[in-house]
Each structure stands twice: as C-alpha cells, then as structure tokens.
Design a protein around this motif. Sequence first.
Motif, PDB file in Angstrom:
ATOM      1  N   VAL A 215       1.501  -1.713   0.358  1.00 19.46           N
ATOM      2  CA  VAL A 215       0.954  -0.162   0.718  1.00 19.46           C
ATOM      3  C   VAL A 215       1.751   0.693  -0.103  1.00 19.46           C
ATOM      4  CG1 VAL A 215       0.771   1.447   2.376  1.00 19.46           C
ATOM      5  CG2 VAL A 215       0.086  -0.892   3.138  1.00 19.46           C
ATOM      6  N   LYS A 216       2.964   0.393   0.176  1.00 20.64           N
ATOM      7  CA  LYS A 216       4.074   1.368  -0.606  1.00 20.64           C
ATOM      8  C   LYS A 216       3.745   1.313  -2.277  1.00 20.64           C
ATOM      9  CE  LYS A 216       9.112   2.156  -1.506  1.00 20.64           C
ATOM     10  NZ  LYS A 216      10.160   1.733  -1.418  1.00 20.64           N
ATOM     11  N   LEU A 219       0.529   3.395  -2.514  1.00 21.10           N
ATOM     12  CA  LEU A 219       0.534   4.883  -2.548  1.00 21.10           C
ATOM     13  C   LEU A 219       1.378   5.548  -3.769  1.00 21.10           C
ATOM     14  CD1 LEU A 219       1.715   5.134   1.201  1.00 21.10           C
ATOM     15  CD2 LEU A 219      -0.508   6.128  -0.014  1.00 21.10           C
ATOM     16  N   TYR A 220       2.368   4.592  -4.320  1.00 18.32           N
ATOM     17  CA  TYR A 220       2.961   5.227  -5.345  1.00 18.32           C
ATOM     18  C   TYR A 220       1.931   4.928  -6.671  1.00 18.32           C
ATOM     19  CZ  TYR A 220       7.633   6.445  -3.861  1.00 18.32           C
ATOM     20  OH  TYR A 220       8.528   7.025  -3.490  1.00 18.32           O
ATOM     21  N   PHE A 222      -1.047   5.678  -6.511  1.00 20.48           N
ATOM     22  CA  PHE A 222      -1.922   6.872  -6.389  1.00 20.48           C
ATOM     23  C   PHE A 222      -1.048   8.133  -6.748  1.00 20.48           C
ATOM     24  CE2 PHE A 222      -3.169  10.328  -3.437  1.00 20.48           C
ATOM     25  CZ  PHE A 222      -4.492  10.573  -3.969  1.00 20.48           C
ATOM     26  N   LEU A 274       3.627  12.537  -2.639  1.00 22.02           N
ATOM     27  CA  LEU A 274       2.339  12.076  -2.310  1.00 22.02           C
ATOM     28  C   LEU A 274       1.563  13.338  -1.818  1.00 22.02           C
ATOM     29  CD1 LEU A 274       0.552   9.787  -0.798  1.00 22.02           C
ATOM     30  CD2 LEU A 274       1.907   9.857   1.385  1.00 22.02           C
ATOM     31  N   LEU A 290      -8.464   8.902   2.039  1.00 19.03           N
ATOM     32  CA  LEU A 290      -6.913   8.446   2.101  1.00 19.03           C
ATOM     33  C   LEU A 290      -6.258   9.634   3.007  1.00 19.03           C
ATOM     34  CD1 LEU A 290      -4.559   6.755   1.448  1.00 19.03           C
ATOM     35  CD2 LEU A 290      -4.343   7.893  -0.553  1.00 19.03           C
ATOM     36  N   LEU A 294      -4.288   9.223   6.481  1.00 21.13           N
ATOM     37  CA  LEU A 294      -2.806   9.245   6.803  1.00 21.13           C
ATOM     38  C   LEU A 294      -2.570  10.179   7.728  1.00 21.13           C
ATOM     39  CD1 LEU A 294      -1.696   9.495   2.999  1.00 21.13           C
ATOM     40  CD2 LEU A 294      -1.404   7.559   4.686  1.00 21.13           C
TER      41      LEU A 294
END
Length: 608
Positions: A215-216, A219-220, A222, A274, A290, A294
Amino acid sequence: MGSNSSRIGDLPKNEYLKKLSGTESVSENDPFWNQLLSFSFPAPTSSTELKLLEEATVSVCRSLVVNNPRTGNLGALIKVFLSRTKELKLSAECQNHIFIWQTHNALFIICCLLKVFICEMSEEELQLHFTYEEKSPGSYSSDAEDLLEELLCCLMQLITDIPLLDITYEISVEAVSTMVVFLSCQLFHKEVLRQSISHKYLMRGRCLPYTSKLVKTLLYNFIRQEKPPPPGAHVLPQQSDGGGLLYGLASGVANSSPFPSSIPHAFQINFNSLYTALCEQQTSDQATLLLYTLLHQNSNVRTYMLARTDMENLVLPILEILYHVEERNSHHVYMALIILLILTEDDGFNRSIHEVILKNITWYSERVLTEISLGSLLILVVIRTIQYNMTRTRDKYLHTNCLAALANMSAQFRSLHQYAAQRIISLFSLLSKKHNKVLEQATQSLRGSLSSNDVPLPDYAQDLNVIEEVIRMMLEIINSCLTNSLHHNPNLVYALLYKRDLFEQFRTHPSFQDIMQNIDLVITFFSSRLLQAGAELSVERVLEIIKQGAVALPKDRLKKFPELKFKYVEEEQPEEFFIPYVWSLVYNSAVGLYWNPQDIQLFTMDSD
C-alpha cells in the motif's frame, strides 16, 4: 507468441499460443518457453486496443480452459515466470534488458489468460486450475504447492522490491494489472463474495507481511505520477543520467527501516505530498475514489486534511466535478458528493470554508462571481446539483446526500453571498411549485377514481410524501441557519422577506407547522421593522435595517430544535470490493521518496 508476432490479427493462428492451449503438456524446462516469450507485441494503451486483444485471444484462452486440466500448461507457464522473477532484481541492476523483456511477456500472457479464466469460472474452479498436474485428466493433488498464493506473493514483491527504471516500468505496470485482475472476481458475481480466496491470501496468508509495504509503494506511485518511458525502453538500452539515483530512491521505499509502533501494519508516509497529489488528480474518478477511501477509512488522513489551511485546493476540484455533473459518470458524482458529506461532518470545516475568499471562479458560468466565499460556492454547487437531479435523473439517493451536506453546514452558515441566499430560497420555490403540482394531480386522480374503477391510477400519494420530506428538510436547513447564525446572514433574511409569500401555504400544514414557527417569527419581525421604516427603501437601506434588527431580536424567542447532523454510513461491502479500484490508480505511476520530516505522519492500515 514467438519472435514474429507483433500484430493482433496474427494471434488466433499463432503456433506457439496453439501449443500452449493445446492437448500436449509442456514441461517448464522445455525450450518452447523461450520461443513463446520472445515477442515484441505492444501492450494495449486504450480500452479499444484492449478489447481488440481480448477478442483476438479469447478462442486460445477458452481452449486452455478446456485442456489445462489434462496438460497443466497454465501451471507450467506460471512456474517459468516465478523462476525468472527470482533473478529480476539482479537483472535490473545489470541492465539485462532481454531477461526483463521475456519476464514481462510471461506476465503479460498470464494476465490475459486470467481475465478469461476469472470471467468464466468461480474462484474455487480457478484455484483447481492452479493445482492440476501432468497425470490423468483433471487430477490434482491437495498437497501440491499452491501456485495461486505463490503468484500473488510474487506480484506483491515485484511491485514493492523491483526498482522502477525505464527497463522495469512495463513489468511493474503489468504486475499491478495482474493484481487487479485477480481481485476482479466480484465484478462477475451478483452476490457479495464474503469468502474471496484471493482476498484471504492477501489479508491472512503468506502475503500478509507485504500488505502495508504494498500500500505504501502504491501510494507513492500515485504521488509521483511518473510518465512512462519511451516505447521499447524495456528492450533497447536507454541513456539515462539518473538511473543510479532513481534505483537508490526506489530501493529506499521498498526497504524503509521499521519504526516503533504498537499498531500492526502501520507505516509512515508524506501526507503533504499525498494531499497535493490528490488535489491535482481529481479529474480522474479513480483518484476521487482513492480520496473517498482514505477520508472514510483512515482517521489519520481525515484529521490531517481537515487541519489544512488550504482546503480550497481540495474542495474546488470536487465542486467542479459536481458542477459538470452532466459530463461525469454517476459513480464519479456520487463519490464527490460523499466526500463533501464526510467533510461537512466536521464543524471546524463548516466554519473555515466561509473564511476562505475566492476570486473569479471561471468555470461557474450561471453568474459572474468576482468574489465569493468557499462556503457560499459550495452551497451554490450543491443546490445546482439538486436542481439538476430534480429535472433529469430524479435520484433520491443523490437528493438525500446533497441535503444532508447542506444540513450539516447550516448552523455555521456565515456571511452568505447574496446569490447563494437567493438560490436557497429559489430551490424552496421550485420545491413548492412541484408540491402544488403533485397535489393537484393527486386531487384530480382521486376525482377520476370515483367515476371509473377500471383504470389503474398513479401513486401520487408516494410522490407527495417524498416531496414533502424534501420540503421539510429545506425548512429545517433555513431554520437552523436562522436559529444559530441569524446576525451573520442578512442576505438570507433579505431573500426570505423578498419571497415571504412562498411560505404562507406551509404555516398551517400539519407536516410543517412546528418548523415554520421560527421562520414565520423572523418574517413577521423584520417585515414590521421594514414597514416602520417607510416605503421605497433601497437594497442597502433594507440590509441595514435587517442587520440592526438581527441584534435587537431576542434569541430566546426562537424555538430551539435538535442540531442537524448527518453522518455518512457506507452500505455494507466486503473489503475486497474497493481494492481493485484503489490499486488501479498506479498504472502509469512510478515510485519516489521525497520526504519533509515535518510532514511525516502515522498511516494506519488494518488487516481485517
């Protein structure tokens, strides 16, 4: 496919694909695999190209579905891919383009095959295809190595551990695509899959230790939004001055040192980066989903965003989505609206949006808005969405969420723009006219039923009940503003007085009598003061009298009602339902690691 395959039209007759899907078993050590994987077929870049590819290969895929229980060729192909991935990281460091290219091709074929398998069978049947052995037809061993779980773990490791270079970009994208395909089973079942095998492996099996890292990384991906490399970069060496640095950065994300935490599956991430990426990408419905995920499911993200002093950067793109409702798909509109509803659950947000002053909103075309608060603009857009829904889609769900957002904000309405105040009353006027029309139709229908018992009559009673619910909600919103912030909103009082005749019919209506008390009191009080001031008053003079009257009106004369507060409650869904959409965000992204130590926050991801 082989070295000569480069066109979609050639695929149905391709001898290598025929052998893969045929009745003959192919050992994982057979030279055939090197021949199959040596093709330079360009991956689809649009839905049209993807559809053409699927149509060209569907006969091959279905042939494999029939023959794989006897041959086990799907398992052999996966084992070939798995054996190659063990050397993939070293190949990236050594710039071994040919090895990476063939490994990508293996995964590309696996992904294409899985799409058809998942479309045409249950997860239980799919799992059997991963365990068939080269024995008698349809035989399998319960003790056989579970290739399905191993492939999922391999994909997770590939996404998180392989450095994102030009030569590895396409295989990284293909790994995410294959993961999305695995998680798409729900799309082909009407019933909710509460015991998904893929989800079980990801969240409770050998893959579990990699979930937070995955997931990390995504996210990066993205956050960075890296552009894809030039075509053919995975085959032909490209000159690059920053490859070593990029490799180091990518490895840094993949192997971040652990930090003390009592929360399982927690990790650190740059919330500022983010937030910025989410603000910039809201034209995409995936990015809006997304953001919704979140905000709704991660309290740390929600707290951080609500504490920002530049919320207009996030809210304006969401409002623009709703403003262009006719150009967006319904899912995008719903997500945008739910995000607003979640934000308006916070009183601090509802106060702060009226303190942010915007200049020249060019995309709002109904009226030139040279200066308006973010709060007033939000009200305008939500009301416009309600009016659009009333005349076009007539979706009760959309109505409910729009009104809930307005209700949440109503007690904190501050210094409403005159146009926003007018639109609130105009919406009530529209609802009032609709109520009268439905009431007249119901009356005529009742008269008609007395003369004829044979003709079925429309259910006007239900329509009337729905419109009265909406009208009451609007009256409660107006009442909440008057009760809590009368002296802050002279423009709303002005609009109320200007259209006071609208409210006359609801004073004695049994469904609205209680809520009309305060509105009727305000209208009577300010009408009396205006009458005392004389005739032919200017707009400026009327507003001045209203401001003076707001101070003079004793607050205890207004009846207190329970505070209007609506909270978004998600319909019950299995966890895996949203996973494919979140992961699809990274198709054209790359990994980066640029941290500002002051922006590091705890990002908690729960496994269950």
